[in-house]
Design an enzyme around this catalytic site. Sequence first.
Site, PDB file in Angstrom:
ATOM      1  N   SER A 148      52.894 -70.239 133.092  1.00 46.38           N
ATOM      2  CA  SER A 148      52.647 -71.613 133.439  1.00 46.38           C
ATOM      3  C   SER A 148      53.099 -72.630 132.101  1.00 46.38           C
ATOM      4  O   SER A 148      52.218 -72.126 131.171  1.00 46.38           O
ATOM      5  CB  SER A 148      51.551 -71.981 134.265  1.00 46.38           C
ATOM      6  OG  SER A 148      51.445 -73.356 134.292  1.00 46.38           O
ATOM      7  N   TYR A 161      42.253 -71.791 134.000  1.00 49.24           N
ATOM      8  CA  TYR A 161      43.735 -71.462 134.165  1.00 49.24           C
ATOM      9  C   TYR A 161      44.715 -71.656 132.943  1.00 49.24           C
ATOM     10  O   TYR A 161      45.556 -70.592 132.838  1.00 49.24           O
ATOM     11  CB  TYR A 161      43.953 -72.532 135.303  1.00 49.24           C
ATOM     12  CG  TYR A 161      45.549 -72.486 135.785  1.00 49.24           C
ATOM     13  CD1 TYR A 161      45.900 -71.038 137.002  1.00 49.24           C
ATOM     14  CD2 TYR A 161      46.548 -73.199 135.465  1.00 49.24           C
ATOM     15  CE1 TYR A 161      47.042 -70.736 137.321  1.00 49.24           C
ATOM     16  CE2 TYR A 161      47.888 -72.982 135.972  1.00 49.24           C
ATOM     17  CZ  TYR A 161      48.215 -71.824 136.668  1.00 49.24           C
ATOM     18  OH  TYR A 161      49.375 -71.871 137.192  1.00 49.24           O
ATOM     19  N   LYS A 165      46.839 -68.495 131.461  1.00 52.22           N
ATOM     20  CA  LYS A 165      48.555 -68.567 131.312  1.00 52.22           C
ATOM     21  C   LYS A 165      48.818 -68.660 129.696  1.00 52.22           C
ATOM     22  O   LYS A 165      49.839 -67.986 129.547  1.00 52.22           O
ATOM     23  CB  LYS A 165      48.761 -69.747 131.937  1.00 52.22           C
ATOM     24  CG  LYS A 165      48.699 -69.791 133.607  1.00 52.22           C
ATOM     25  CD  LYS A 165      49.520 -68.669 134.080  1.00 52.22           C
ATOM     26  CE  LYS A 165      49.308 -68.559 135.625  1.00 52.22           C
ATOM     27  NZ  LYS A 165      50.054 -67.282 136.346  1.00 52.22           N
TER      28      LYS A 165
END
Length: 253
Positions: A148, A161, A165
């Site tokens: 991401s 998160y 990533k």
Amino acid sequence: HLKLIVGRLQSKVALVTGGGRGIGRSIVEAFVREGAAVAVLDRPGEFAADQFVGSLKGTGAHAVALEADVADDEAVAGAVAAALAEFGRIDVLVNNAGFSQRKPFVELTLADWDNIMSVNLRGVFLVTHHVVPAMLHAAQGRIINIASQMGQLGAAQLTHYCASKAGVIGFTKALARELAPDITVNAIAPGPILTDMTKGREPGWYEQIESELPLNRLGLPEEVAPSAVFLASDDGALFTGQTLGPNSGHVML
Ligand code: NAI
């Protein structure tokens, strides 16, 4: 001589995790259109994946639905074995399964941290770890990890998160060096894409994010899939350890 136009993934076999909906589903559809046979792996109870695979079979595609939580070593081993039993090999692996959670850092629990890491990072490790021996045996393979732009940019309330990533991008580069030259390993780091993950945000969020994007709009899942087709096909042969950015210009490297 002009060659007859055939799919760019004709006679390839792909395994796509989280392939039941969203970006994964668009990648599966694009792969099937390019002539690939596809194993669609999704977590138990994600019935959308079964129906989706049923509809693919209806079009004459060679597809199979596999149930596994990517964080579960035994379940992943079983699913990869089932894919190999069905197709005999796996030419392309797309590690797409993942999820996000917004929480201020001070409120983040250890369980929140571990949950994100177990799917977004350990899941990528586990599926890859079970697939790579077959690719090494075949002396060929393409691995595509869906990271991401959050792993490049960082974002408030997404520490776990973003860490997961960024981890996927580091994993991609390390494995690309280790598995070269027979197997390529690349990442795709999408910008904001309209899927279940981004639907239902608070009023004003879309306008705010779109005003920050040079291209002024969120992407669609089917606008991420071509990057995966490219990396999986002969066209992408010179790419390894790279991170492609279908991100509306949000991150420029
Ligand atoms: P989504 O929530 O629409 O789809 C995710 C798919 O992964 C679902 O089919 C879900 O059942 C599956 N999945 C989730 N956890 C799983 C597990 N433990 N085991 C097996 N399957 C599991 O999400 P979306 O938006 O399609 O995201 C796909 C990937 O793209 C994720 O890795 C996400 O982090 C990444 N991404 C998404 C962006 C967005 O704006 N939507 C932007 C950048 C990256």
